[in-house]
Design an enzyme around this catalytic site. Structure first.
Site, short mmCIF file in Angstrom:
data_model
loop_
_atom_site.label_atom_id
_atom_site.label_comp_id
_atom_site.label_asym_id
_atom_site.label_seq_id
_atom_site.Cartn_x
_atom_site.Cartn_y
_atom_site.Cartn_z
N LYS A 120 0.86 -1.18 0.00
CA LYS A 120 0.00 0.00 0.00
C LYS A 120 0.89 1.23 0.00
O LYS A 120 1.74 1.39 0.89
CB LYS A 120 -0.93 0.02 1.22
CG LYS A 120 -1.89 1.23 1.16
CD LYS A 120 -3.00 1.16 2.20
CE LYS A 120 -2.51 1.63 3.54
NZ LYS A 120 -3.64 1.83 4.48
N ASP A 154 -3.24 5.11 -1.15
CA ASP A 154 -4.05 5.75 -0.13
C ASP A 154 -3.68 7.22 -0.07
O ASP A 154 -2.52 7.57 0.18
CB ASP A 154 -3.81 5.09 1.24
CG ASP A 154 -4.70 5.70 2.32
OD1 ASP A 154 -5.55 6.53 2.01
OD2 ASP A 154 -4.53 5.32 3.49
N GLU A 198 -11.84 -1.87 0.65
CA GLU A 198 -12.51 -1.13 1.71
C GLU A 198 -11.64 -1.25 2.96
O GLU A 198 -11.55 -2.31 3.56
CB GLU A 198 -13.90 -1.70 1.97
CG GLU A 198 -14.73 -0.89 2.95
CD GLU A 198 -15.18 0.45 2.37
OE1 GLU A 198 -15.38 1.38 3.17
OE2 GLU A 198 -15.30 0.56 1.13
N LYS A 235 -10.38 0.48 9.73
CA LYS A 235 -9.55 0.69 10.91
C LYS A 235 -10.45 0.59 12.14
O LYS A 235 -11.23 1.52 12.41
CB LYS A 235 -8.87 2.05 10.86
CG LYS A 235 -7.88 2.24 9.71
CD LYS A 235 -7.27 3.64 9.76
CE LYS A 235 -6.32 3.89 8.60
NZ LYS A 235 -5.11 3.08 8.68
#
Length: 1667
Positions: A1194, A1226, A1252, A1255
């Site tokens: 990521k 992100d 999706e 956190k």
């Protein structure tokens, strides 16, 4: 004609549609005129003024001064409010007689403990079934009753809003007797207005005054004249109110010693009225509605503004705002009625728009043109006398005489249709709605045969219908005559009786016709009710051609012609319910009661309830037994309105047992020993099959009819009686409430399935048929009813209907504490034969009969089966607008869910089962000129329902659906619900321990909590950091939370707030300190691991916290600690607590990997990379990570000046490592929408992975995270658990949670027949940032050769949490809930001795001390949880105010002895200021609530530099008007006297009954709060405090507020309208004052939502520090 009492006379006025109910009596001399001057100071009648009818004129006076007025005149006397105004709410009553008995018992108890007040109004009210109608009861009262009688009726529902005291659902009010009356002969002056107002109080808003006001002058002669201003008002002694779904019977007594009317006299008067009152109200024999209301026939309307007199209602809400200088009422403050009845005495009565036209029957019968007309007229007249006034007429020649007679009768309502089949179903619908037979008139021949389908339905469902079928005479039978068929016994066994009259003949006595009708209607109405058939042959002439007939056939009808009663009365003595104790009941009844009383696993099934009485009785039975309740969709309790906070332990509705039984484990476990079924014919086939399989020891069925209705042959006891008769002795039976596993587990299963169904329906974006079933309940209002079609529609409503929904907030105010938190919704359907024919016609008839706004839900095939019903719908006869919801899937969808769909070719299904069609519903509606709208989305459906409900015309809403999609979605929902049931039962079975004895679903209690503040070093700045520094030290701070259960089990969690998530460490620590205090001793439910709203429910019910007020990171840490503690308690880990362990361990023990459920215990991890550096450098870093074994990266973007630079980075990565590595990006929400679109379109060929990200620390814990993940998985998205640079404690919990979500995702794939995707790499790569850790051993992430990726072991994660050793070097401090200091400060000051109880916690930082002042009835202990929270940075002190807790203040006499006299507001403030100086030498901040807020505000304005600022919670600067201050002081003095005389318990009940406390009463900790209020020791001192610190004795501070520069924070509850208005006025001044409105709270926000109050105070304190 209308009569009204005018002081010394009664006059009569000729007014259209107004009738005098007494015969005129000779005119007598008039001693004085009653009305002779107009209003001078009060404009009430000016507001009520309307035009007179041109035909209105004065006629003879009739009567003299009436005698025997009950009650006393309230005019004169004191100008202060009465000392006591209270409503006492009694438990719900089964019948009206039961209500009267409860009222009499309450009066007897009152006599034993009479109030000490010198004046007062005391109202007792009892909830009743809504079948008790105000005018039905009023019509039964005898004319011998003294005092006034009145009734008001509303058909247009233009009633008061909640601000005016009545709710929008009030349909009618009737009352008899006057507790107190107010009569004026001159003008309605302000003094007279105040005399009425002093008996009305917001403490008891249901106490109202009704009366008449003359609104325009009438001058006939010089002797007799009256002008506007004459009035007569009274508060009824006995009253019946209709409130939509519930009625109320009330008794009121009033007294005033100053007006020479004592309490004893008031009691005697009320008892006398009760003894004379007729209280047997039959729910089916309506003596009034058929004879009195014009609304029963709608033959005439009274145009508004045509009468000289108005009926007016005044309530406490109509008090004028005297503080603004106004002393008059306005139209909004006083409601008027256009339909009313008023009897002031036995000599006169006045009515308006209420009385039916009287028929001169004697002359009309004799004038009949021929014998056919005579017999037809007699038939119709006798039907009307029996209450049958609704005639459904099919066109035809042979039935001409009957049709003409019915249409000509002034009291009938007639409707016609060209289709006899639809017409007959329409009659069945009317009978369902009204519980009275409808009359069907048809011609001869096949017209009669067309009635058969409706007759069959009526027969099987016991619906009364009278069939009048015209026929050829006997000489034309079997001769080939046209339309001549054998109609005798035409309907066979489907009718209760059949009789063929002879052709009309004047040689036969006409009374034979009457007795035949009387007998037939009796057979139709009595148990078992049903259709009856009277065949009526007629000879020519059929038209009204004059033909001589012998009047001698009328012999014996003399009395009948003069009266209005039927010829033959079928009477039964009133079946008053037995008053015997259950021990006196012998035989079979005793056996049944014993079975019910000693049942271990009882189950209450509620089938079809046809009447309001049945619904009411079933609800009372459910409350009394506290058994699990299975309500059928037609029970009236499947869709329920919440009118108050329900007490779950009293009502165990299991709405989704049908879906629970999809789980084999549930079917095996659920084994009731006793089943009581109220009503027959359950909709659910699965429940019926389950009952047949489990074979309960006793199966008791209660139904009024004698029919068998036992297809499974399992009924052991069948009781033939009404539900009310059955329930009555059971309510007198002692049934101990048993907290059993049986009840609590069924409730838990239902909750889990309800959550799953709601989630599946809401998460699907399309408009599904189950969604329609859920949304219809929310579309029902107070005057609504639901009619459900057959086939798929009723099954969907039964399975997916929303079990409960909220009433409008205005309704809750009036209906609070009726003794029942629910009210039912009337629901009907054709379930006799369960056919799909005639449904539309039936529903239209049901709307007329029930007088409700009906919502019909029907399928497209059913609509097409009854398209002629559209013609009936279009006639709109005597009914409210309807909404017809047509679910159009172009065929019979139910067959797609049956086994035939799996074994039959699609072509055969379409042609012979689905009967697919392309008929346009829109064009059908256009043909009948009906409003039509088609909807395809959820939002369109909601909008269409809203518009339809507000409209004044019928509306047809067509829901576009698909058979294929509907079948697929049903299967998904059922599979999901079945799995949810399996999972829930597994958790219940594993976590519950038989040796633990706890209430409900509780496992254990929390013994203690502790948190530790940690600081650990990161090797790099976190990727969310907004700026980069050159420092080599990057820290992560947070809290470690531990929870310890009473059995020694402990769990650990981590609270790690993130700045960008708008959380800070101080706010988080304040919440943790608060939780540490309030969680001690709190029970832990074993429902928590279900993660289906159970944690949110636990926060609310057990901690009293709205779930959305807990900070996300705090909730995450709390859930983590509790789940780990539960795992430790059972020797497992979090994963095993969350998982369905049976499937999980079965796969492990078999030694092979099932790819659906279990492959290996590892969670793959994605690497996290910041995009600093050139594109080539970033690509190199990615390549290194790939070599380490990471398969997913990521990348943090949006760090550069332009998105195009990030595009270059992505392309460089793909060029370097190819497409073998999954790549995610992100931007942390840093891009604009346009920048994001540009970036996405530029890298669309770079194979980015869209996920999706979840956190748990951000979304608020595992429960919310699981919900988000489920939604993502339902929509084919990849749900990835992501960390936020937490320690190994969080990472270990996230690993287990991520594995749990992976298994759930695979479960969904299997259920939806979707292909499994590759293993998911979760966002836990933040472990690479940890230089050190909170634990001594960190969680290991490494390359796993079998998985081919970097992953963490689930077992290792569980082991770390079970044997966690903290790294003490990382721990900065710990907190275990510091000791609260409690001490007493005593002393003397300025002529007073005082002793104050003080609560003290925290250490002052920067010399910051906060003083908390509670409200009346509170203590300093109320503030302790909030003080604990704020003690992180401030010293917090709360003080028991005088008379509260242990604090005292007394005046000292000259000899040094305490006098015990009261003190003034200012004197107390001086003493309190002295005490504050003694406690805290530095400046202080005051926080006050209600009474304490007024004191705090006064000190902030008057006490100079000592007060640094003040927080005012629900406080006021006082009352501006001196007169209102005097009144308020007197009111508080009266309350203080009441407190001393009746004790604290009685006072608390009265104090908290007001509307101000509605929100607090609905709070789950309200009872706990009131118990704490009982701890005051010195009641006399408490009463003195109430009087001395009254807002009426407080100096007003409005002027000082204008110039005050002291920092003030105003806090009010969102629902507290009064103090919101005051706070808005307080904001004006030289400096702006911040107001915080706490959501979803009323007058006590610090008790209802304490975390919001803590946040507001903390922010205010920090702002003060910066000044």
């Amino acid at each position: 004609m209308a009569g009204i009492l005018l002081h010394n006379c009664t006059i009569a006025m000729s007014i259209p549609n107004c009738t005098t109910l007494r015969k005129p009596i000779p005119r007598t001399s008039i001693a004085s005129s009653f009305l002779h001057s107009s209003f001078q100071k009060c404009t009430l009648t000016r507001v009520l003024h309307s035009k007179l009818s041109p035909n209105s004129k004065m006629i003879k006076a009739m009567g003299t001064e009436p005698s025997g007025l009950s009650g006393f005149s309230g005019l004169g006397g004191s100008d202060l409010p009465v000392e006591l105004c209270e409503t006492r709410r009694l438990p719900p009553a089964l019948t009206f007689r039961d209500a009267v008995d409860k009222l009499k018992m309450a009066i007897e108890e009152l006599k034993l403990r009479p109030p000490c007040s010198r004046s007062g109004v005391l109202r007792f009210q009892v909830p009743l079934s809504s079948s008790v109608k105000a005018f039905d009861w009023l019509a039964l009262q005898t004319y011998s009753l003294e005092g006034p009688q009145f009734g008001v009726h509303r058909d247009d529902y233009e009633c008061y809003t909640s601000e005016k005291g009545l709710i929008s659902e009030m349909l009618g009010v009737a009352g008899i007797g006057a507790a107190v009356y107010f009569r004026g002969t001159d003008s309605f002056s302000s003094q007279e207005l105040y005399s009425i107002q002093r008996f009305l109080s917001l403490q008891s808003p249901s106490v109202r005054a009704f009366g008449l006001v003359c609104q325009s002058p009438i001058n006939e002669t010089a002797v007799m004249q009256h002008e506007i201003g004459s009035f007569y008002f009274f508060i009824p002694q006995i009253e019946v109110d209709e409130l939509g779904n519930v009625s109320i019977m009330a008794g009121t007594l009033a007294w005033d010693v100053l007006l020479h009317y004592s309490f004893e006299e008031a009691v005697n008067a009320l008892e006398l009225s009760l003894s004379k009152m007729v209280y047997f109200v039959s729910p089916t024999k309506r003596t009034f509605s058929s004879k009195w209301l014009t609304g029963d026939n709608q033959k005439s309307d009274l145009a508004e503004g045509k009468s000289n007199v108005k009926m007016v209602c005044l309530s406490a809400y109509a008090h004028p705002e005297r503080s603004t200088g106004a002393d008059y009422l306005t139209l909004e403050q006083a409601s008027t009625f256009d339909r009313f009845y008023f009897q002031l005495s036995r000599g006169s009565a006045y009515s308006q728009n209420m009385i039916d036209t009287t028929l001169d029957l004697n002359s009309s019968v004799k004038e009949c043109s021929n014998i056919n007309s005579l017999w037809a007229s007699l038939i119709v007249e006798e039907c009307c006398r029996l209450g049958l006034k609704f005639f459904c007429i099919a066109p035809g020649s042979r039935s001409s005489a009957l049709a003409v007679s019915a249409a000509s009768h002034p009291h009938t309502t007639c409707i016609s249709c060209f289709d006899e089949r639809s017409l007959a179903f329409h009659a069945v619908g009317y009978a369902r709605g009204s519980h009275k037979p409808a009359v069907i008139i048809t011609s001869s021949g096949t017209a009669v045969s067309n009635l058969l389908p409706a007759v069959v339905e009526a027969s099987y469902d016991c619906v009364p219908v009278l069939l009048l079928t015209a026929d050829r005479p006997p000489e034309l039978q079997d001769t080939g005559a046209n339309q001549a068929i054998n109609q005798v016994n035409h309907f066979g066994s489907f009718v209760r009786c059949s009789f063929s009259l002879p052709p009309p003949d004047d040689r036969l006595p006409a009374r034979m016709v009457l007795t035949t009708i009387d007998s037939a209607v009796h057979r139709a109405s009595e148990t078992p009710s049903g259709p009856v058939h009277i065949n009526c042959p007629f000879r020519e002439p059929l038209a009204s051609i004059p033909t001589k007939w012998n009047i001698g056939c009328l012999k014996g009808l003399g009395m009948w012609l003069l009266r209005e009663d039927p010829f033959t009365k079928y009477l039964r003595m009133p079946q008053f319910l037995s008053d015997k104790d259950s021990n006196d009941i012998l035989g079979d009844a005793k056996e049944v009661l014993d079975i019910i009383q000693f049942a271990n696993q009882g189950l209450l099934l509620i089938g079809n309830n046809n009447t309001e009485d049945e619904i009411w009785a079933a609800l009372l039975l459910a409350k009394h037994l506290s058994w699990p309740v299975i309500p059928d969709i037609l029970s009236g309790l499947r869709l329920r309105k919440i009118i108050a906070a329900p007490e779950e332990e009293d009502y165990l509705f299991v709405d989704h047992l049908d879906h629970a039984l999809l789980a084999d484990s549930v079917r095996r476990w659920a084994q009731p020993d006793v089943v009581v079924q109220i009503g027959s014919r359950l909709t659910s086939k699965r429940i019926a099959q389950w009952l047949e399989d489990c074979q309960p020891h006793s199966y008791i069925v209660v139904d009024e009819h004698p029919f068998r209705h036992d297809p499974s042959h399992i009924i052991t006891h069948r009781i033939q009686c009404t539900i009310t008769e059955f329930v009555d002795p059971i309510l007198k039976l002692h049934c101990p409430v048993k907290t059993s596993k049986w009840s609590s587990w069924l409730q838990a299963l239902n909750m889990a399935i309800a959550w799953e169904i709601r989630f599946q329906i809401d998460s699907d974006e399309s408009l599904t048929e189950p969604y329609v079933a859920q949304v219809i309940s929310e579309a029902l209002s107070g005057d609504s009813a639901l009619f459900v079609g057959n086939s798929m529609v009723i099954r969907d409503a039964d399975m997916y209907g929303l079990g409960w929904f909220n009433c409008p907030s205005g309704s809750k105010c009036e209906k609070w504490s009726l003794g029942l938190p629910w009210v039912g919704i009337r629901i009907a359907g054709n379930r006799g034969a369960s056919g799909i024919d005639g449904l539309l016609s039936t529903a239209v008839g049901f709307a007329i009969g029930s007088n409700k706004r009906v919502l019909l839900v029907v399928g497209d095939i059913s609509l097409l089966h009854d398209t002629n019903g559209l013609a009936i719908l279009n006639q709109r006869v005597r009914r409210k607008p309807m909404t017809i919801l047509v679910i159009n899937n172009h065929g019979g969808a139910i067959f797609s869910l049956l086994p035939v769909a799996d074994r039959t070719r699609s072509s055969i299904l379409n042609n012979y089962f689905y009967t697919s069609h392309n008929v346009s519903v829109r064009r059908l509606c256009e043909a009948h000129r009906l409003k039509h709208v088609q909807v395809r989305t959820k939002r369109e459906l909601q909008h269409a329902l809203s518009v339809s409900h507000q409209g004044l015309t019928d509306s047809i809403i067509e829901v576009a659906s698909s058979i294929k999609d509907n079948a697929a979605f049903h299967r998904v929902v059922q599979q999901s619900a079945g799995l949810a049931a399996e999972h829930a039962l597994d958790i219940l079975s594993r976590l519950s321990k038989p040796e633990v004895s706890m209430s409900g679903v509780s496992l254990c209690k929390i013994q203690s909590m502790e948190y530790l503040f940690y600081r650990i070093q990161l090797c790099s700045p976190p990727t969310y950091a907004t700026s980069k520094t050159n420092s080599k030290m990057f820290n992560r701070e947070g809290y470690v939370l531990t929870v310890a259960f009473e059995d020694g089990s402990t769990g650990i969690g981590e609270v790690a707030p993130v700045d960008i998530h708008k959380e800070d460490l101080l706010a988080v620590e304040e919440q943790l300190r608060f939780l540490l205090h309030i969680t001690k001793g709190v029970e832990i439910s074993y429902l928590l691991p279900m993660l289906n709203g159970s944690f949110s429910l636990w926060l609310w019910r057990c901690l009293g916290l709205p779930h959305d007020t807990v900070s996300p990171s705090v909730r995450c840490g709390l859930e983590m600690a509790i789940l780990n503690a539960l795992a430790a308690r059972h020797g497992s880990n979090m994963l095993e607590i969350l998982l369905d362990s049976k499937k999980y361990f079965k796969c492990m023990n078999m030694g092979k990997a099932d790819p659906i459920i279990y492959d290996r215990q590892g969670v793959q991890t994605a690497a996290l990379l910041d995009s600093d550096g050139s594109p080539e450098e970033v690509a190199q870093h990615v390549a290194q990570l790939a070599e380490e074994g990471f398969t997913t990266i990521k990348l943090k973007v949006a760090r550069r000046a332009n998105p195009s630079e990030d595009v270059d980075v992505v392309r460089a990565i793909r060029q370097r490592v190819g497409y073998q590595i999954n790549l995610r990006v992100d931007a942390n929400r840093s891009w604009t929408y346009e920048e994001a679109v540009y970036f996405g379109s530029s890298v669309k060929d770079c194979a980015l992975q869209f996920i999706e990200v979840i956190k748990p620390s951000l979304v608020g814990g595992f429960e919310n995270a699981a919900l988000v993940a489920r939604w993502a998985q339902q929509h084919g998205k990849m749900a990835v658990v992501s960390g936020a640079f937490e320690s190994s404690i969080c990472l270990s919990s996230f690993v287990q949670f991520a594995h749990y979500l992976d298994l759930k995702s695979r479960e969904i794939c299997r259920m939806r027949n979707q292909q499994l995707g590759p293993a998911i790499s979760h966002g836990l790569g933040t472990f690479r940032w940890l230089s050190d850790d909170v634990t001594t051993e960190s969680l290991k992430f490494c390359f796993h050769p079998n998985g081919g990726a970097v992953e963490a072991s689930v077992d290792d994660a569980g082991l770390l949490l079970r044997s966690c050793q903290l790294n003490h070097e990382a721990i900065q401090k710990s907190y275990k809930d510091e000791q609260l200091r409690q001490y007493t400060l005593a002393g003397n000051f300025d002529g007073f001795s005082y002793s104050f109880n003080v609560w003290d916690t925290g250490i002052s930082q920067d010399k910051k001390t906060v003083i908390f002042l509670h409200g009346f009835l509170g203590t300093g202990e109320d503030w302790v949880p909030i003080m604990k929270a704020l003690s992180t940075s401030s010293r917090c002190i709360s003080i028991d105010l005088p008379g509260h807790g242990k604090s005292q203040i007394q005046r000292i006499s000259k000899n040094g002895r305490p006098q015990g006299l009261a003190f003034s507001f200012e004197e107390f403030v001086e003493v309190l200021l002295k005490l504050i100086h003694e406690i805290a030498p530095e400046r202080v901040v005051l926080v006050g609530y209600s009474m304490g807020a007024r004191i705090a505000l006064y000190m902030a304005l008057q006490c100079g530099e000592k007060i640094a600022g003040a927080v005012i919670i629900s406080g006021s600067p006082g009352i501006k008007d001196p007169e209102l201050r005097r009144i308020r002081a007197a009111q508080d003095d009266a309350k203080a006297d009441y407190l001393v005389a009746h004790g604290l318990k009685s006072f608390l009940k009265s104090w908290y009954s007001g509307e101000l406390w509605l929100s607090l009463r609905c709070h789950p900790h309200f009872e706990r709060t009131t118990r704490r209020r009982m701890q005051h020791g010195d009641i006399d001192a408490l009463a003195r405090a109430l009087s001395a610190l009254s807002v009426g004795r407080q100096p007003p501070m409005w002027e000082e507020m204008k110039t005050c520069k002291r920092p003030l924070l105003l806090i009010v509850g969102e629902k507290d309208k009064k103090f919101k208005r005051i706070a808005q006025q307080m904001k004006t001044g030289e400096i702006s004052r911040r107001t915080v409105e706490v959501p979803k709270c009323g007058h006590a926000p610090h008790l209802e939502s304490p975390l919001c109050v803590i946040t507001a105070i903390s922010k205010f304190l920090r702002e003060l520090s910066n000044i």
